[in-house]
Design a protein around this motif. Structure first.
Motif, mmCIF file in Angstrom:
data_model
loop_
_atom_site.group_PDB
_atom_site.id
_atom_site.type_symbol
_atom_site.label_atom_id
_atom_site.label_comp_id
_atom_site.label_asym_id
_atom_site.label_seq_id
_atom_site.Cartn_x
_atom_site.Cartn_y
_atom_site.Cartn_z
ATOM 1 N N ALA B 188 0.831 -1.197 0.000
ATOM 2 C CA ALA B 188 0.000 0.000 0.000
ATOM 3 C C ALA B 188 0.870 1.253 0.000
ATOM 4 N N ALA B 189 1.920 1.210 0.842
ATOM 5 C CA ALA B 189 2.808 2.365 0.931
ATOM 6 C C ALA B 189 3.506 2.604 -0.399
ATOM 7 N N GLN B 190 3.912 1.477 -1.029
ATOM 8 C CA GLN B 190 4.581 1.629 -2.325
ATOM 9 C C GLN B 190 3.647 2.261 -3.349
ATOM 10 N N LYS B 191 2.394 1.842 -3.302
ATOM 11 C CA LYS B 191 1.418 2.367 -4.254
ATOM 12 C C LYS B 191 1.203 3.872 -4.030
ATOM 13 N N MET B 192 1.119 4.237 -2.765
ATOM 14 C CA MET B 192 0.923 5.659 -2.476
ATOM 15 C C MET B 192 2.096 6.481 -2.978
ATOM 16 N N LYS B 193 3.296 5.887 -2.831
ATOM 17 C CA LYS B 193 4.482 6.606 -3.243
ATOM 18 C C LYS B 193 4.508 6.745 -4.776
ATOM 19 N N SER B 194 4.243 5.605 -5.462
ATOM 20 C CA SER B 194 4.373 5.657 -6.917
ATOM 21 C C SER B 194 3.269 6.512 -7.555
ATOM 22 N N ARG B 195 2.089 6.506 -6.944
ATOM 23 C CA ARG B 195 1.014 7.321 -7.539
ATOM 24 C C ARG B 195 0.980 8.733 -6.952
ATOM 25 N N MET B 196 1.853 8.995 -6.040
ATOM 26 C CA MET B 196 1.948 10.308 -5.388
ATOM 27 C C MET B 196 0.617 10.786 -4.828
ATOM 28 N N VAL B 197 0.021 9.960 -3.971
ATOM 29 C CA VAL B 197 -1.216 10.374 -3.323
ATOM 30 C C VAL B 197 -1.046 10.263 -1.816
ATOM 31 N N GLY B 198 -1.882 10.932 -1.077
ATOM 32 C CA GLY B 198 -1.788 10.928 0.367
ATOM 33 C C GLY B 198 -2.783 9.966 1.011
ATOM 34 N N SER B 199 -3.611 9.335 0.178
ATOM 35 C CA SER B 199 -4.598 8.430 0.764
ATOM 36 C C SER B 199 -5.004 7.349 -0.242
ATOM 37 N N LEU B 200 -5.437 6.237 0.279
ATOM 38 C CA LEU B 200 -5.955 5.144 -0.547
ATOM 39 C C LEU B 200 -7.320 4.769 0.008
ATOM 40 N N VAL B 201 -8.245 4.444 -0.884
ATOM 41 C CA VAL B 201 -9.533 3.966 -0.418
ATOM 42 C C VAL B 201 -9.509 2.433 -0.488
ATOM 43 N N VAL B 202 -9.864 1.828 0.627
ATOM 44 C CA VAL B 202 -9.885 0.365 0.657
ATOM 45 C C VAL B 202 -11.287 -0.089 0.265
ATOM 46 N N VAL B 203 -11.378 -0.898 -0.785
ATOM 47 C CA VAL B 203 -12.701 -1.280 -1.269
ATOM 48 C C VAL B 203 -12.865 -2.793 -1.363
ATOM 49 N N ASN B 206 -15.892 -2.682 -4.964
ATOM 50 C CA ASN B 206 -16.113 -1.266 -5.228
ATOM 51 C C ASN B 206 -16.870 -0.523 -4.122
ATOM 52 N N ILE B 207 -17.182 -1.199 -3.029
ATOM 53 C CA ILE B 207 -17.845 -0.541 -1.909
ATOM 54 C C ILE B 207 -16.756 -0.159 -0.905
ATOM 55 N N PRO B 208 -16.713 1.113 -0.463
ATOM 56 C CA PRO B 208 -15.626 1.529 0.426
ATOM 57 C C PRO B 208 -15.767 0.923 1.827
ATOM 58 N N VAL B 209 -14.679 0.329 2.305
ATOM 59 C CA VAL B 209 -14.726 -0.229 3.667
ATOM 60 C C VAL B 209 -13.751 0.501 4.590
ATOM 61 N N GLY B 210 -12.846 1.287 4.022
ATOM 62 C CA GLY B 210 -11.897 1.997 4.878
ATOM 63 C C GLY B 210 -11.039 2.942 4.077
ATOM 64 N N ILE B 211 -10.268 3.732 4.829
ATOM 65 C CA ILE B 211 -9.372 4.683 4.167
ATOM 66 C C ILE B 211 -8.012 4.572 4.832
ATOM 67 N N VAL B 212 -6.943 4.620 4.029
ATOM 68 C CA VAL B 212 -5.597 4.612 4.595
ATOM 69 C C VAL B 212 -4.932 5.929 4.241
ATOM 70 N N THR B 213 -4.405 6.595 5.251
ATOM 71 C CA THR B 213 -3.715 7.859 4.969
ATOM 72 C C THR B 213 -2.326 7.810 5.587
ATOM 73 N N ASP B 214 -1.537 8.811 5.290
ATOM 74 C CA ASP B 214 -0.186 8.915 5.864
ATOM 75 C C ASP B 214 -0.220 8.723 7.379
ATOM 76 N N GLU B 215 -1.267 9.257 7.960
ATOM 77 C CA GLU B 215 -1.369 9.237 9.409
ATOM 78 C C GLU B 215 -1.404 7.804 9.967
ATOM 79 N N ASN B 216 -2.134 6.926 9.259
ATOM 80 C CA ASN B 216 -2.219 5.539 9.701
ATOM 81 C C ASN B 216 -0.832 4.900 9.748
ATOM 82 N N PHE B 217 -0.010 5.292 8.777
ATOM 83 C CA PHE B 217 1.335 4.723 8.731
ATOM 84 C C PHE B 217 2.162 5.214 9.908
ATOM 85 N N ARG B 218 1.965 6.470 10.246
ATOM 86 C CA ARG B 218 2.705 7.028 11.380
ATOM 87 C C ARG B 218 2.356 6.265 12.653
ATOM 88 N N ASP B 219 1.046 6.041 12.843
ATOM 89 C CA ASP B 219 0.616 5.304 14.026
ATOM 90 C C ASP B 219 1.228 3.906 14.043
#
Lengths: 220, 639
Positions: B188-203, B206-219
């Motif tokens: 997930a982290a690699q994907k965020m880095k390569s696509r240069m985004v600050g968040s990923l939607v976990v689906v 196609n139904i959203p079940v969660g969100i991952v952001t930089d903050e989650n990684f920090r925690d």
């Protein structure tokens, strides 16, 4: 009573008479109503006598508009060839683009311009080249009023001690000042188009209110 | 037969929708019937209620505003620049124009003939659809500039409520990167880095079940969990807060505050049970909030193209208008706008240096002269600038000068693109008379001051009103010290300055009427620059120089300083300081209203109160001119 028209033009060809007849019409009073033909020629060199026109490009401009379908773009068959000038215009002797004889080109050009006001950058040169071609056919000089964008551009600059009023501005310098793309530079039609845009921008500066009389513009 | 101009126009058109959908020959045929139209700044292309033209338009150069008349007030609902189309009504309806269009810059348009275009469009469903969309929405969603040209089926038309920023639809990012819950944290982290985004939607389906952001990684790192094996479902924020796409900015901000989150997921029906169609982040809301100087400043410093900078400049003008409307003190406004202008110039010089084949061969200073130098440039007017470069060995001089002229050419051109028109008297660094080494400059000003006539003498006064925009301040200081020495106790210099100060008499006539321009294109208008602002600026400069005060270039600040230096004239100088601010504000408001440099004011459009205010300013001007006349022993103007 002698007919002095007949005496003036003894046996000029029909196309010349038709061209001449257009000058019976009066030119419009205002710049905004006037048709301008902005033109450029590419030639084999700078000698009015010995050098020849390679191509003529021209566009018509009226009330800030230019119709792309009304452009004039013709290449001339060459009797003379100057290898030196190929570097500038890129037209080779054996070039296979459709080309006209000088006479055909002149005929088409006169029909195209009619009594319009002619505009060119450093117009003296282009007009003299065309007049030389007319002379070779035994015809008189062009009758149209002529404007020079090099001269008009200077009129848009403010007077200041730091401006050299005598400076001759090249088309490249003017295009740079007005931020005009210079693609197709050194083709007759490309230069005519750049000159036309520059001309419109100059008019924008000297005729802001769209009230200028044509006579005033010609006298500037 | 070949038509070179048509081919060139086709080359341009093919980069923009819907023309990119046409075949080459079709495009060429169309281009050979195009009408090229030149429009001066401030002129309309068509007015509301006007009969249809036989053309619709594509902007080739410049910019055009689309305005909607509403209760006699025109609201800007869209701004078209290079490649944008407008004036589509004749394609779809046989009625007169409802909207109004205005060239906000000098523009070149391509008129596309409708009778030729219509059959092409009718046989081309995608072209038709695109035009219909563009026409129906009246305006492109200004937030979706990345999506420009795509067929948006759901662009909410932005109703102009520029003052109510919070009620506008929130800027939704449609490019959503999704992953499945089983993806590992590292992937997930690699994907965020390569696509240069600050968040990923976990689906899931196609139904959203969660969100991952930089903050989650920090925690995650803070909690010391192992990185590779953990699936994102362990660290994601869940459940996801979802909304439908109509959400307004204020709603989004409140929701984020309430839940303590930075991201909202946009789904088809606004519930977590439907498909994800976009994402909304606090960061994007902040970016879209254009009327914030610190964000504009950041945007300027990060800008990577001249066009980007030009767009930011437009936002600065909006900011300026807002400030004036809310009556914020002018010296505050001046300072903020000055900083933003200054940053724009710095950024351009910086980027141009990078474009040069080599780093600068010597230290140099880029000087802004005139109103920007006095921190009085609120509207974008002409550019005046100069370069001083450090002395180099004589054999390197020519090459060094050539380098800086080339650099200046680039900078001047880009300044012109972002809206500072070329100086009509060519006071620009790309002119070799304004690009000199320090010792050349010293020689030049010495010549101006000791040998030449009054006009040349005055050129040196430019160097009392400058600001260094880029480079080494030692160079500009060395030059101004030099001039200071030359002019100290120089009677000839001060009397020439005084004569110029008095060149334009107070603009009130015998019966206390306004003196208006008698001829030329601005007949019957009042020239506020020539008749009021310049004489006051001249007076301020002369008086402050006579006290040998350096490095103070703003006119109102100069008069403020004079109140301390000459307590006996305190009242007069205070009035002058006030007048200089009031006049500048006047001009700026006029310029914003008329979309020009604000210089010429139509008297009949002034309210009684405004006229009174102006007259008060003129009275102060007259008094300070009288003071100059007596103090510098000038009897009328003579050259």
């Amino acid at each position: 009573m002698f007919n002095f028209f007949r005496k003036e033009s003894p046996d000029y060809p029909e196309f010349w008479n038709a061209y001449e007849a257009k000058f019976q019409e009066e030119l419009p009073a205002f710049v905004s109503q006037t048709t301008f033909v902005v033109l450029d020629t590419e030639t084999t060199g700078f000698d009015y006598k010995n050098d020849r026109i390679l191509s003529i490009g021209a566009v018509k401009v009226r009330s800030n508009e230019l119709d792309v379908s009304q452009t004039f773009e013709h290449y001339l068959q060459q009797e003379r060839f100057n290898p030196e000038s190929v570097k500038i215009h890129g037209i080779l002797k054996e070039e296979k683009t459709e080309s006209l004889t000088e006479e055909e080109a002149i005929r088409k050009f006169l029909k195209y311009i009619g009594n319009a006001v002619l505009v060119a950058h450093h117009a003296v040169f282009d007009i003299k080249m065309i007049n030389s071609a007319l002379k070779r056919r035994g015809l008189p000089k062009l009758k149209n009023p002529v404007l020079d964008t090099g001269y008009l551009y200077r009129k848009t600059l403010l007077n200041s001690n730091l401006i050299d009023r005598e400076k001759n501005y090249s088309l490249d310098e003017i295009a740079e000042a007005f931020i005009i793309d210079v693609k197709d530079r050194h083709t007759a039609i490309g230069d005519a188009f750049i000159t036309a845009i520059a001309f419109l921008k100059i008019l924008g500066k000297i005729d802001k209110k769209k009230e200028m009389k044509l006579k005033e513009l010609l006298k500037l | 037969m070949k038509n070179t101009i048509a081919a060139r126009i086709a080359d341009f058109l093919k980069n923009f929708p819907p023309f990119d959908l046409l075949q080459q020959e079709q495009l060429y045929t169309l281009a050979s019937e195009v009408k090229v139209v030149y429009v001066e700044k401030g002129r309309s292309i068509f007015k509301a209620g006007e009969e249809q033209h036989q053309y619709f338009y594509v902007v080739n150069k410049g910019a055009v505003s689309v305005l909607k008349p509403q209760n006699d007030i025109f609201e800007t609902i869209d701004k078209c620049d290079e490649g944008d189309i407008f004036g589509l009504r004749p394609l779809f309806a046989k009625e007169n124009y409802l909207l109004e269009t205005l060239a906000v810059e000098e523009s070149i348009l391509y008129g596309i003939p409708i009778d030729i275009f219509k059959p092409i469009a009718e046989n081309h469903p995608r072209v038709r659809e695109f035009l219909l969309q563009s026409f129906a929405s009246n305006t492109r969603n200004p937030y979706a500039s990345g999506d420009k040209g795509k067929l948006l089926t759901s662009t909410p038309p932005v109703v102009a409520a520029q003052n109510l920023f919070e009620l506008q639809p929130a800027p939704i990012t449609r490019k959503v990167i999704t992953i499945s819950p089983a993806t590992t944290v590292q992937k997930a982290a690699q994907k965020m880095k390569s696509r240069m985004v600050g968040s990923l939607v976990v689906v899931e389906d196609n139904i959203p079940v969660g969100i991952v952001t930089d903050e989650n990684f920090r925690d995650l790192v803070a909690n010391g969990m192992a990185l590779e094996a953990v699936p994102v479902s362990e660290i994601m924020s869940s459940p996801v807060i979802c909304y439908s796409k109509g959400i307004t900015i204020s709603q989004a901000q409140l929701t984020m505050m309430k839940h303590g989150i930075d991201h909202i997921c946009i789904t088809e029906d606004g519930t977590p049970n439907s498909e994800v169609i976009g994402i909304l982040s606090a960061h994007n809301i902040m970016l879209s909030e254009g009327n914030n100087p610190s964000i504009l400043m950041k945007a300027i410093q990060r800008s990577n193209s001249t066009n980007e900078l030009k767009k930011i400049r437009n936002k600065i003008t909006l900011l300026l208008r807002g400030y004036l409307e809310s009556n914020i003190p002018l010296n505050l406004i001046s300072k903020i706008i000055f900083e933003l202008n200054d940053a724009s110039i710095k950024r351009i010089v910086e980027r141009c240096i990078k474009k040069m084949p080599a780093p600068p061969p010597a230290e140099f200073a880029w000087l802004s002269l005139g109103s920007q130098g006095r921190k009085e440039q609120l509207l974008q007017t002409d550019q005046d600038n100069a370069i001083i470069f450090d002395d180099v060995a004589p054999e390197h001089h020519a090459a060094t000068k050539a380098y800086f002229l080339e650099l200046a050419k680039k900078v001047n051109k880009r300044l012109s693109i972002i809206g500072y028109e070329y100086c009509p008297v060519n006071t620009m660094a790309k002119n070799e008379q304004w690009c000199k080494s320090l010792s050349e400059w010293k020689e030049q000003v010495a010549l101006w001051i000791t040998n030449a006539g009054n006009d040349e003498l005055l050129l040196s006064s430019i160097f009392f009103d400058f600001d260094i925009s880029y480079g080494n301040v030692k160079l500009s200081n060395a030059l101004s010290d030099h001039i200071f020495e030359l002019t100290r106790n120089n009677k000839r210099f001060t009397s020439a300055l005084a004569a110029v100060t008095l060149r334009n008499p107070p603009p009130l006539g015998f019966f206390r009427q306004f003196v208006v321009e008698h001829d030329g294109e601005n007949k019957d208008t009042f020239d506020i620059k020539k008749r009021a602002i310049t004489p006051l600026t001249d007076a301020g400069r002369l008086l402050i120089l006579s006290h040998e005060v350096k490095n103070l270039s703003n006119t109102s600040e100069r008069f403020d300083k004079l109140t301390q230096l000459e307590p006996s004239n305190r009242e007069l100088y205070l009035a002058c300081s006030f007048a200089s601010k009031a006049l500048l504000k006047f001009r700026t408001k006029q310029g914003i209203k008329e979309r020009n440099n604000g210089r010429f004011i139509k008297l009949e459009e002034l309210s009684k109160e405004e006229k009174m205010k102006l007259k008060r300013c003129f009275r102060s001007l007259k008094e300070v001119q009288d003071l100059v006349k007596i103090r510098f022993e000038i009897s009328g103007y003579h050259v």
